[in-house]
Design a protein around this motif. Sequence first.
Motif, short mmCIF file in Angstrom:
data_model
loop_
_atom_site.label_atom_id
_atom_site.label_comp_id
_atom_site.label_asym_id
_atom_site.label_seq_id
_atom_site.Cartn_x
_atom_site.Cartn_y
_atom_site.Cartn_z
N LYS A 69 64.97 14.74 78.36
CA LYS A 69 64.11 13.73 77.73
C LYS A 69 63.64 14.16 76.35
O LYS A 69 63.40 15.34 76.09
CB LYS A 69 62.92 13.53 78.68
CG LYS A 69 61.79 12.70 78.16
CD LYS A 69 60.65 12.61 79.17
CE LYS A 69 59.43 11.95 78.56
NZ LYS A 69 58.83 12.69 77.47
N TYR A 73 55.98 8.19 72.69
CA TYR A 73 54.74 7.90 71.97
C TYR A 73 53.77 7.12 72.83
O TYR A 73 54.14 6.13 73.46
CB TYR A 73 55.08 7.11 70.70
CG TYR A 73 53.89 6.87 69.81
CD1 TYR A 73 53.03 7.92 69.47
CD2 TYR A 73 53.61 5.60 69.30
CE1 TYR A 73 51.93 7.70 68.65
CE2 TYR A 73 52.52 5.39 68.47
CZ TYR A 73 51.68 6.43 68.15
OH TYR A 73 50.60 6.23 67.34
N ASN A 85 54.70 9.04 80.06
CA ASN A 85 54.88 10.43 80.52
C ASN A 85 54.14 10.66 81.83
O ASN A 85 54.68 11.23 82.77
CB ASN A 85 54.33 11.41 79.48
CG ASN A 85 55.24 11.53 78.29
OD1 ASN A 85 56.46 11.50 78.44
ND2 ASN A 85 54.67 11.65 77.11
N LEU A 241 56.07 24.31 66.71
CA LEU A 241 56.18 23.48 67.92
C LEU A 241 57.64 23.13 68.18
O LEU A 241 58.07 22.93 69.31
CB LEU A 241 55.41 22.18 67.71
CG LEU A 241 53.99 22.10 68.24
CD1 LEU A 241 53.33 20.82 67.75
CD2 LEU A 241 53.95 22.14 69.76
N GLY A 242 58.41 23.08 67.11
CA GLY A 242 59.83 22.69 67.21
C GLY A 242 60.71 23.75 67.87
O GLY A 242 61.91 23.53 68.06
N VAL A 259 58.23 20.83 73.98
CA VAL A 259 56.77 20.85 74.09
C VAL A 259 56.13 19.89 73.09
O VAL A 259 55.07 19.31 73.35
CB VAL A 259 56.26 22.31 73.86
CG1 VAL A 259 54.75 22.36 73.70
CG2 VAL A 259 56.70 23.22 75.01
N GLY A 261 55.44 16.63 70.33
CA GLY A 261 55.37 15.18 70.45
C GLY A 261 56.40 14.49 69.57
O GLY A 261 57.41 15.09 69.18
N VAL A 262 56.10 13.23 69.21
CA VAL A 262 57.11 12.39 68.56
C VAL A 262 57.26 12.67 67.06
O VAL A 262 58.15 12.13 66.41
CB VAL A 262 56.80 10.89 68.77
CG1 VAL A 262 57.01 10.51 70.23
CG2 VAL A 262 55.37 10.54 68.35
N ALA A 263 56.37 13.47 66.48
CA ALA A 263 56.45 13.88 65.07
C ALA A 263 56.78 12.70 64.14
O ALA A 263 57.76 12.73 63.40
CB ALA A 263 57.47 15.02 64.91
N ASP A 265 55.61 11.82 61.47
CA ASP A 265 55.63 12.14 60.03
C ASP A 265 57.02 12.50 59.51
O ASP A 265 57.28 12.40 58.32
CB ASP A 265 54.61 13.27 59.71
CG ASP A 265 54.74 14.49 60.61
OD1 ASP A 265 55.32 14.38 61.71
OD2 ASP A 265 54.26 15.58 60.22
N ALA A 272 64.20 17.06 61.91
CA ALA A 272 63.43 17.65 63.01
C ALA A 272 64.17 18.85 63.56
O ALA A 272 65.41 18.87 63.63
CB ALA A 272 63.24 16.61 64.11
N ASP A 321 60.34 22.81 59.09
CA ASP A 321 59.16 23.35 59.78
C ASP A 321 59.13 24.87 59.74
O ASP A 321 58.07 25.48 59.86
CB ASP A 321 59.11 22.86 61.25
CG ASP A 321 60.38 23.18 62.01
OD1 ASP A 321 61.48 22.86 61.51
OD2 ASP A 321 60.29 23.78 63.10
#
Length: 346
Positions: A69, A73, A85, A241-242, A259, A261-263, A265, A272, A321
């Motif tokens: 998965k 969001y 989730n 986080l990535g 871990v 989220g949808v990032a 930005d 990503a 990142d």
Amino acid sequence: MARSYKVGVLKGDGVGPEIVEATIDLLNALDLEISYVELEAGYNYYRKTGRSIEEDFFDKVREVDAILKGPLYTPPDNREFKSVNILIRRELDLYANVRPFRSFENVSLKNFNIVLIRENTEDVYVGIEGRYREEAISLRIITGEGSRRIARYAFNYAVERGFRRVTVVHKANILKETDGLFRETFYAVSREYPNIIADELIVDTAAYSIVKNPERIEMLLAPNLYGDILADLLAGMVGSLGLCGSAQIGDRIALFEPVHGVALDIAGRGIANPIGEILSAKMMLEYLGRRYSDDKLVKLSERIEEAVHIVVGRKKIWTPDLGGTSSTKDVAKAIEHSLKELENVF
Ligand code: NAI
């Protein structure tokens, strides 16, 4: 003949589709007997269809061996739209959230290898809240049964993977009933595992110790909310986080996701970091391999982790990142090449 596997794929929102597709491309480049079933849910799906999850989602899930998965969001300002989730976790009873945090050379500030096991179904995440005028309350539910099964899961994990110590995280000095029960149950279960050291950290001290002396920690076991927060602290210690993957395990099925989220930005720009998703897929192969005694998958999963560490350690192909300029696809390709080099060595 080698067993073949069926994996449900939920691409998710934000950066989800980019990192999931890069991960599936990598898996497709390996010699694996996996077929994929596309699952649909999330905020984008809701905007298209008015439903947050496809009608036959759980029927389709019954047919698969595992779920891979991307993040989903949950808009904080839309009271109608409930977290998908949490719905999936509850419906599939995915009670163990497993998050390994291993430091990366040239990225992380310290050397450590910590596995955080987070109870995934109870605590304030039961979502029972109310508001009357200026007063709001939330129910925090911790049960003996829930605490027992997650404690057992953590100790079994320690035995299977060669960890010597499990540390329970709590705030039982203040929350004597809820955290008190979680802690007591942990120690009661620990008696079944005389070869594993059981000890404890108050949650605030745990945060301090993670930053100050992470090399002293092996496995942390936390109730849901503390586990959620400490996971991001640990991801920060890793360096991004990535770079962190996770598993949510139930008795019947397991789900694997990064871990982060949808990032939003950086969504849609192809930059990503796919490593969190790739390490989640690595955990999925390990889960399938252990569950179906398929050594090839377990070995491959170890090599994927090694290849990821080689690529990150070289400091060449990094997404922004980490301070680089490479794309999601470049990183996945570099891991594929590194993996093929490793395969030639074995
Ligand atoms: P986030 O993890 O989406 O982003 C935090 C920061 O980390 C951002 O600067 C983002 O660009 C960066 N980041 C995250 N993943 C990255 C990646 N793969 N590569 C490079 N940079 C990355 O956290 P945020 O903003 O708190 O959460 C946004 C939304 O994501 C939440 O509102 C929630 O709805 C959802 N979420 C979903 C999760 C899931 O489906 N498991 C988990 C956590 C959040």
